[in-house]
Scaffold this active site. Structure first.
Site, mmCIF file in Angstrom:
data_model
loop_
_atom_site.group_PDB
_atom_site.id
_atom_site.type_symbol
_atom_site.label_atom_id
_atom_site.label_comp_id
_atom_site.label_asym_id
_atom_site.label_seq_id
_atom_site.Cartn_x
_atom_site.Cartn_y
_atom_site.Cartn_z
ATOM 1 N N SER A 182 0.693 5.038 2.021
ATOM 2 C CA SER A 182 1.873 4.273 2.662
ATOM 3 C C SER A 182 1.338 2.098 2.093
ATOM 4 C CB SER A 182 1.002 3.902 4.415
ATOM 5 O OG SER A 182 0.990 5.199 5.037
ATOM 6 N N ASP A 183 2.302 1.946 2.719
ATOM 7 C CA ASP A 183 2.914 0.808 2.149
ATOM 8 C C ASP A 183 1.794 -0.168 3.100
ATOM 9 O OD1 ASP A 183 3.580 -1.697 2.292
ATOM 10 O OD2 ASP A 183 5.749 -1.677 2.575
#
Length: 262
Positions: free
Chosen positions: A80-81
């Site tokens: 994930s970012d």
């Protein structure tokens, strides 16, 4: 000697990139919803600032570890970012002494961030190869308070419940009931929910009583789908336009996508 000097310089470069990323996240949150730039976010960013994100991405992508984008980690999964990791971590805000569940281990990055804040982290990954790799990586990096197992996160981890906080890094049409049941009264769950990845919002669910829950939204997001029993179904949680924002405006937004589908 030259190799050691080069490795030190690279570590310094990563540390600078990590610090800059933390600053960008704080500024972006403040611009999106000023009240979200709070003590819980500060705690989450302190944890993120101490975790070497470059160690949780494939070697050929380490130069991109601190870009505002999800990155592939194999088996059709992504890391994930960090912006979304910060938001979801701050939303559940685990404290020392907390028992936390991380659904969707992936490379182990979210578990590592949680391990900096909570006493115990149980992490479930449905892809056995990713679970094995993440377990080995977390152990090598010294995260002794994380236990990883391969399995379907839809069912949670009953033997380790109740949980003070739960983070689910995959989207579904509704929050799985087993996860709600395993949430301690007063605990919070963060999960992307929507009929499809294009209509997801990150819901924050707080258990306020044995059978009572409150919900709010961090806003729009895109995640890979929850697999196993959690595959998307036609019936959703309800009309998402009726769910209030957790802050004065949405704080999750397209400029910082989460684990977007391939």
């Amino acid at each position: 000697m030259l190799l050691a000097t080069a490795a030190f310089a690279q570590d310094q470069d990563f540390a600078a990139a990590r610090s800059a990323m933390v600053g960008r996240i704080r500024t972006a949150v403040r611009n999106a919803a000023p009240s979200a730039d709070n003590a819980a976010l500060a705690r989450a960013l302190t944890a993120i600032g101490s975790v070497p994100r470059e160690a949780f991405v494939p070697a050929n992508l380490r130069a991109d570890a601190y870009r505002e984008t999800p990155l592939p980690i194999g088996y059709e999964q992504t890391i994930s970012d960090a912006y979304i990791v910060a938001l979801m971590t701050a939303a559940v805000d685990p404290k020392r002494g907390a028992n936390v569940l991380d659904v969707g281990t992936g490379s182990g990055y979210q578990a590592a961030v949680l391990a900096k804040m909570a006493d115990r982290v149980a992490s479930i990954e449905i892809v056995p190869q990713l679970a094995d790799t993440a377990r080995t990586r977390l152990h090598a990096l010294g995260y002794a308070n994380v236990e990883v197992r391969a399995g379907d996160g839809y069912a949670g981890w009953p033997e380790r419940a109740p949980f003070d906080a739960i983070i689910v890094a995959a989207g579904a049409a509704r929050v799985p009931q087993p996860l709600l049941d395993q949430l301690r009264v007063g605990g919070r769950l963060a999960m992307p929910v929507g009929l499809s990845w294009a209509t997801e919002q990150i819901l924050i669910v707080t258990r306020t009583g044995p059978a009572k829950y409150e919900r709010c939204s961090l806003g729009w997001s895109m995640f890979v789908p929850l697999t196993g029993q959690g595959r998307r179904q036609e019936n959703s949680t309800g009309p998402f336009d009726k769910i209030p924002f957790c802050f004065e405006d949405e704080v999750a937004h397209p400029d910082f996508q989460a684990t977007s589908p391939k």
